[in-house]
Design a protein around this motif. Structure first.
Motif, PDB file in Angstrom:
ATOM      1  N   GLU A  25       0.908  -1.237  -0.042  1.00 28.91           N
ATOM      2  CA  GLU A  25       0.112   0.089   0.005  1.00 28.91           C
ATOM      3  C   GLU A  25       0.819   1.078  -0.189  1.00 28.91           C
ATOM      4  OE1 GLU A  25      -2.594  -0.388   3.264  1.00 28.91           O
ATOM      5  OE2 GLU A  25      -3.615  -2.083   2.728  1.00 28.91           O
ATOM      6  N   LEU A  26       2.195   1.200   0.685  1.00 26.71           N
ATOM      7  CA  LEU A  26       3.014   2.330   0.515  1.00 26.71           C
ATOM      8  C   LEU A  26       4.150   2.318  -0.500  1.00 26.71           C
ATOM      9  CD1 LEU A  26       3.715   2.324   4.561  1.00 26.71           C
ATOM     10  CD2 LEU A  26       2.534   4.171   3.053  1.00 26.71           C
ATOM     11  N   SER A  27       3.804   1.298  -1.477  1.00 27.99           N
ATOM     12  CA  SER A  27       4.744   1.064  -2.503  1.00 27.99           C
ATOM     13  C   SER A  27       6.116   0.710  -2.151  1.00 27.99           C
ATOM     14  CB  SER A  27       4.803   2.247  -3.330  1.00 27.99           C
ATOM     15  OG  SER A  27       3.581   2.671  -3.908  1.00 27.99           O
ATOM     16  N   LEU A  28       6.046   0.021  -1.410  1.00 31.93           N
ATOM     17  CA  LEU A  28       7.319  -0.779  -0.686  1.00 31.93           C
ATOM     18  C   LEU A  28       7.730  -1.996  -1.023  1.00 31.93           C
ATOM     19  CD1 LEU A  28       7.663   1.187   2.608  1.00 31.93           C
ATOM     20  CD2 LEU A  28       8.566   1.982   0.764  1.00 31.93           C
ATOM     21  N   LYS A  29       8.665  -2.574  -1.292  1.00 26.29           N
ATOM     22  CA  LYS A  29       9.128  -3.858  -1.371  1.00 26.29           C
ATOM     23  C   LYS A  29       9.913  -4.528  -0.355  1.00 26.29           C
ATOM     24  CE  LYS A  29      11.028  -7.424  -4.536  1.00 26.29           C
ATOM     25  NZ  LYS A  29       9.891  -8.424  -4.489  1.00 26.29           N
TER      26      LYS A  29
END
Length: 535
Positions: free
Chosen positions: A199-203
């Motif tokens: 959701e926070l565009s983190l991998k």
């Protein structure tokens, strides 16, 4: 002792040596004549007034600030304003490397060298118990961590942010006790944190540390499917592993661990080579040659022990059996000298025409030598950064930001190396900067004391604040520990000298392999990023 911040080293075998000046943080090579003169000056400064030759040699080096003073005002600034600015800087610019969730304080093993087993035996401090983290506490800690990471990453442009996250991915680690006692919670939290990171565009990267005895095919399938980094504590052959890594009834854990490893290696060989770490403790009651031979026989495709990474962890005497005994400086010096000669003998086995790739493979197959060389390269990277290190360097991470541990009661601790007697906040109310300021204040006071500020090896000291926390206080390091650090620091300096002078083919092959830029803060990352980009 005169000139305590100056240390002299000479290697007769190659006719090379010099001075390390801890105040200037530089190493300067000298001629044998200058070396002898400087050694005389360090031993007896009064000779300077009697011998004009010695005076001339001293003045030659003092022009560059070396041998300029025997005292250092302080190691690090300790004012309230400095600490306030330090905490503010860490909050806004430090890299939030890792959040560790301690799922439970219970463990199915009672490893004899484990701090918590020993505490349990003495009924003191923190020991094994059935406390486990609540899902709500874990979820809040995860969200707060990911938001914190996202804010740091958000200060970068798209190109910088991509490189930063690739090199320093947000990481959630699961720890115990033994995490596999809480498999259901582990699965849920890995799924939950993956969704929130997306959701926070983190991998997001996940790391699980386990003793390996409760791994079954179902949980292994799950870990592989989620691409989890898996660290397994295992000490090698049954004859050695089962001396310490035992159940409550004293039975050894070897059979269970090897069964789990066998499933991983046979069913998911690629996962074993890319995601699995084995951590073996270098316990004094082990036959180290048997341990290393065992893991060497398990090696495959150039991977020692048949896994991605093998780590030989140093033994810690949590029983403190030797705490009040006389420390033999000579004994430890003899050990360091023996290690140095053994490492040099190992260098001699590597042909001068061997390719860099094969040199690296050869080092991989000998973890003891690899560790020595790695530490020598790490020390080398710290030398010569004056005045940067002189002004701001201290032997600990940014407290409350770089690494955070959440215990089952919801308290935050600065890392896994503490005795958990000094929390720095809690999940409900967040980080307590007042507590962090007090920790810095007490720690810097110790560093600025005569013992630490006038130690020539101060910049190489591996003792961080976490290791000095004991029963809610920050204590001075023991003299014996400090003596060992100075002896090992000299050992690593000697290895660096020997490598760069006599074994240049090995030095060149390993320089890039061991050199890893420090991205503790955004500013350090950006410096390294653009330096690499323009090179």
């Amino acid at each position: 002792m005169p000139y305590p911040l100056v240390h002299l080293i000479w290697l007769d075998s190659i006719g090379v040596g010099g001075i390390y000046d801890g105040k200037m943080n530089v190493f300067v090579r000298t001629s044998i004549e200058d070396f002898k003169s400087l050694k005389s000056i360090k031993t007896n400064p009064l000779l300077i007034d009697k011998d004009p030759v010695l005076k001339d040699v001293l003045e030659k080096y003092q022009k560059y600030g070396i041998f300029s003073s025997s005292e250092k005002e302080s190691r690090v600034e300790n004012s309230d304003e400095f600490i306030k600015n330090l905490i503010s800087y860490a909050t806004n610019r430090a890299n939030p490397r890792k959040l560790t969730l301690e799922l439970t304080e219970e463990c199915n093993l009672r490893c004899k060298y484990c701090r918590y087993t020993i505490n349990e035996k003495h009924n003191s401090g923190r020991f094994h118990n059935n406390s486990k983290i609540s899902i709500e506490i874990a979820k809040k800690a995860i969200i707060d961590y990911l938001v914190s990471y996202s804010k740091i990453k958000g200060q970068l442009n798209s190109e910088e942010a991509f490189a930063f996250e690739k090199k320093n991915p947000p990481t959630i680690s699961f720890y115990g006790g033994e995490v596999m006692i809480e498999k259901k919670a582990l699965k849920y939290l890995i799924d939950f944190s993956t969704r929130k990171a997306s959701e926070l565009s983190l991998k997001l990267r996940h790391v699980v540390t386990t003793n390996g005895t409760l791994l079954d095919e179902d949980i292994i399938d799950f870990l592989v499917d989620c691409d989890v980094m898996l660290a397994i504590s295992f000490d090698g052959p049954q004859s050695e592993n089962d001396k310490n890594r035992v159940y409550r009834n004293g039975k050894g854990s070897y059979e269970k661990i090897t069964k789990s490893l066998s499933i991983i290696k046979k069913k998911y060989p690629s996962y074993a080579l890319n995601n699995v770490t084995i951590q073996a403790v270098d316990s004094p009651n082990y036959d180290k040659n048997k341990v290393l031979s065992y893991f060497r026989e398990e090696s495959t495709k150039g991977h020692f022990a048949g896994v991605n990474t093998f780590i030989m962890l140093p033994y810690t005497d949590f029983e403190n059996k030797n705490k009040h005994e006389n420390f033999s400086k000579e004994g430890f010096q003899n050990l360091a000298d023996h290690i140095f000669l053994d490492t040099i003998s190992f260098f001699d086995t590597i042909p001068t025409d061997m390719s860099s790739e094969l040199i690296i493979d050869s080092i991989q197959q000998h973890p003891s030598f690899k560790d020595m060389i790695k530490l020598a390269f790490e020390m080398q990277t710290k030398i010569g950064e004056y005045p940067k290190l002189l002004g701001t360097y201290f032997n600990t991470c940014y407290i409350g930001k770089v690494n955070l541990v959440v215990t089952p009661n919801g308290n935050y601790h600065l890392c896994e190396r503490t005795d958990y007697s000094m929390p720095i906040g809690n999940v409900e109310n967040g980080i307590n900067n007042n507590k962090i300021a007090k920790i810095y204040q007490d720690y810097f006071t110790i560093m600025n004391g005569h013992k630490c500020k006038n130690c020539w090896a101060g910049l190489f000291c591996p003792i961080c604040v976490a290791q000095l926390i004991e029963n809610g206080k920050i204590i001075n390091p023991e003299d014996s520990r400090c003596q060992q650090i100075r002896i090992t620091s000299e050992l690593y300096l000697k290895l660096s000298l020997m490598l760069s002078h006599k074994y240049q083919h090995i030095y060149e092959a390993l320089n890039n392999y061991f050199h890893k830029a420090d991205d503790t803060t955004l500013d350090e990352f950006l410096t390294n990023f653009y330096k690499k980009k323009t090179s």
